[in-house]
Every structure is written in C-alpha cells, then in structure tokens.
Design an enzyme around this catalytic site. Structure first.
Site, short mmCIF file in Angstrom:
data_model
loop_
_atom_site.label_atom_id
_atom_site.label_comp_id
_atom_site.label_asym_id
_atom_site.label_seq_id
_atom_site.Cartn_x
_atom_site.Cartn_y
_atom_site.Cartn_z
N ARG A 77 59.69 56.48 69.60
CA ARG A 77 60.12 55.52 68.58
C ARG A 77 60.49 54.20 69.24
NH1 ARG A 77 60.88 57.94 63.68
NH2 ARG A 77 61.29 60.19 63.64
N THR A 137 52.75 59.68 58.27
CA THR A 137 54.16 60.02 58.12
C THR A 137 54.28 61.12 57.08
OG1 THR A 137 56.37 59.29 57.38
CG2 THR A 137 54.51 58.15 56.43
N ASP A 139 56.67 61.30 55.14
CA ASP A 139 57.41 60.70 54.02
C ASP A 139 56.50 60.11 52.95
OD1 ASP A 139 59.88 61.29 55.21
OD2 ASP A 139 59.84 59.44 56.37
N MET A 181 63.46 66.38 54.58
CA MET A 181 63.39 65.10 55.28
C MET A 181 63.04 63.95 54.33
SD MET A 181 61.74 65.83 59.04
CE MET A 181 62.85 66.20 60.39
N GLY A 182 63.56 62.77 54.66
CA GLY A 182 63.32 61.58 53.85
C GLY A 182 64.57 60.73 53.79
N HIS A 183 64.70 59.79 54.74
CA HIS A 183 65.88 58.93 54.78
C HIS A 183 65.90 57.88 53.68
CE1 HIS A 183 68.05 60.30 58.29
NE2 HIS A 183 66.92 60.34 59.00
N ARG A 275 75.32 77.99 49.84
CA ARG A 275 74.75 78.01 51.18
C ARG A 275 73.80 76.82 51.35
NH1 ARG A 275 75.75 83.07 53.64
NH2 ARG A 275 77.68 83.77 52.64
N GLN A 283 59.30 70.93 59.29
CA GLN A 283 58.43 70.24 58.31
C GLN A 283 57.38 69.36 58.99
OE1 GLN A 283 61.17 68.79 54.82
NE2 GLN A 283 62.46 69.21 56.60
#
Length: 357
Positions: A77, A137, A139, A181-183, A275, A283
């Site tokens: 990155r 990606t 995303d 996942m996915g900011h 939970r 992923q």
C-alpha cells in the site's frame, strides 16, 4: 508497431482474487499479437517501481496462474495522500518512479489497483508516462466501472459465511453480527447480506439507529424466529457517529470495531445471546471465482489491445456488459458509493431486511 515491446506490470494496494488472472490476460493477449513482447514484473507495487525492483517474466510464468490467488509480484500500500512526501530512505517517490520507468525502457506501465492506485496511475500519466490500468478491489467501489475483479470472489465468501452462521445461530437462539470488509462503501455487505439471508444490513451509506436494529431483532422474536443475523460493513456508523469528524470518531472508537460496539449496545436492548464473526482477510484470499476469472481475463485482454493501439492514460472498465476504456482523470479521486435509492436497496427492503433507519 515497435518490434520489441517492453511492458511493465505491477499490482498495488490490498491483494484480492484474480490479480494473477488479470496479469495473465494482459500478457497472453500481448504475446499473441507480438511474439517479441517483454513483460517486466515490478515487485511489491509502486514501492518496487520507486526502488527499481523488477524481474523479467516469460510466457511460462503466466501459463498456470489463472486460478491462483494473491499476486505473483507481491503488493504494498502507498497512500496517495503521502505520494509527494519522501519515503523512509528520503527518496522522492514520483521522480524515482519516472526515472525507473525510463531506466527499464518501458513502453507502457500496467497498473492493477483500487481507488488509491488509480490516483497514482493518473498522476504518472499526467507526468508523461504511458499508463493503462485495471480496476481491482473486493469493495467494487472504483468509479466508472460496473464491476471490479476480486469482488465476485469476495462476495461468494462473505455470503457463504452469513449463510453458514444461520444454522448455529438458530441452534442456540442467538444474534450473530457478521462484520464484512468495506471501510467506505457497502457494496459487498449489501449483496452478501441479501444473498446470505441477513435480517439486518448496515452499510456506511446509511447511518443506522441502534434502537431500530433492536426493534427488528425483537420483531423476529415476536414472529417466532429465534435468531437474527446482522451483516455490518466495517465502515458502518450510527447516525450520531456519522456527525463526528474522522478524528473525533477514531478517538471515540479506539481499537474497538463497529461490531463490538454494536454488540455492547444491543445487549442492553435485547434479551439474547450475541456473538460476533469476522471473516476478515479470508474474503480476499483463495482462488478467484469463475466469474472473476472471466472478468479479469476480459479486462486484461482489453488492456493489451489498448497498449497495441497506443491508447494510454486510460483504465479498462466494464459498463453495461461492454469492456471499454475510460480516461483515468475521470476515475482518479472518485468513489462509487452504494446508491441508497437503487433497485438493490429496494429489493432488500421488500424482503423485510432492515437498514436500521
């Protein structure tokens, strides 16, 4: 056409499925048209271009990587906001990349990357380098393309995780929070939630009310359903937190993920065992799906055609089932968010899925 064609390839940012398949598509399509093509693999993303770390690749290197996960070149990155700052060795990044591009004798640099990588690719294009990029990606948030490779594979993993959780949730009468996942965007969580049969889907584009989430869970209980599944994007926020600055939000949350924060709130509102399941980097790992292998091959082959036609400064995309080149300056700096008025959102609501509104 130039007799000897020297093409650099790098993979930048987080890894995902089908990176190797995409590189294979580029290479094989080039070799098919020009037997004297030379492929220069640049190691560990833009970092490798800065430091001049590369190796020559042959056709044999690409023959057996169609179904291989990860990237044979390695990745790293490099946040775009720091692109004009010297690296840890004091090297000016952009000048070093330009210098090594020329030193390698490249006719074009192929960049496989997400949003940040597309910005760097566009900057190098503006500096005069011949650039062709491909959108990758999990995303699926790269602008000007309907689909990124890596997304379909991650969607299979995420949706299957949610589906598998349902049996244990039902067996023990529990609430399960599955963090996907996915900011910044919720494409993956939205579609995984629908495909996996989630009761609640929480995404960054729709700030949620914890009380509304609890009401959906209690409604399930009233209607005789003894469990609930919440699919939540890692970047989802409550309505109150959405009003905070990035700095304020980080200070509030610390190292606690949104899933644990939500669980702590729901325990005070619902009389249920709660939970949390976080599939995380699973992923992004493993072999690409059939759909991703096809898409990556299509995009890679199209990138090769652009190179052969000397059409640079573009990203190869898929729009309305057609593979087309898009100018990089129309991609860089933009993000494809979930359209909250989309048919997909309407479908989820029609199925009784709550967004915590």
């Amino acid at each position: 056409m130039k007799e000897n064609l020297r093409i650099g390839i790098l993979t930048s940012g987080g890894d995902c499925q089908a990176l190797n398949a995409a590189m294979r598509g580029v290479a094989l399509a080039l070799y098919e048209k020009n037997k004297k093509t030379e492929i220069i693999g640049i190691e560990n993303g833009f970092e490798g271009l800065i430091n001049g770390n590369c190796r020559n690749l042959s056709k044999d290197d690409f023959e057996s990587i169609l179904s291989m996960g990860g990237t044979i070149l390695g990745s790293s990155r490099m946040p775009f906001k720091h692109i004009n700052e010297p690296d840890e060795n004091g090297t000016e990044k952009i000048p070093a990349m330009i210098k090594n591009y020329k030193k390698m004798g490249l006719d074009c640099l192929v960049v496989l990357g997400g949003n940040g990588s597309q910005k760097t690719a566009n900057l190098l294009s503006m500096k005069g380098l011949n650039i062709v990029s491909l959108p990758k990606t999990i995303d699926n948030d790269v602008f000007e393309t309907d689909m990124t490779f890596g997304y379909a594979s991650a969607l299979e993993v995420a949706s299957k995780t949610i589906e598998n959780i349902k049996t244990t949730a039902a067996s023990h009468s529990r609430i399960f929070i599955v963090e996907i996942m996915g900011h910044k965007t919720g494409h993956l969580t939205l579609n995984a939630g629908i495909a996996g049969g989630a009761d609640v889907i929480l995404i960054p584009e729709i700030p949620f009310d914890t009380i509304a989430v609890a009401e959906k869970i209690n409604q399930n209980e009233t209607e005789g359903k003894n469990y609930s599944i919440i699919a939540i994007a890692e970047g989802a926020k409550t309505k109150q937190d959405a009003l905070l600055s990035k700095k304020e939000y980080k200070a509030k949350m610390g190292n606690i993920s949104i899933s644990f924060h939500l669980a702590s709130q729901l325990r005070m509102l619902c009389n249920k065992d709660i939970r949390i399941s976080i599939p995380g980097h699973i992923q992004r790992g493993g072999s690409p799906s059939t759909q991703d292998k096809i898409l990556a091959s299509q995009l890679g082959s199209a990138a090769a055609q652009c190179i052969l036609k000397k059409k640079f400064g573009i990203m190869v995309s898929i729009t309305n089932d057609k593979i087309i080149p898009v100018e990089l300056n129309k991609v860089a700096g933009f993000t494809k968010y979930v359209d909250v008025e989309s048919d997909t959102i309407k479908l989820a609501k029609a199925l009784g899925i709550s967004f915590g509104e």
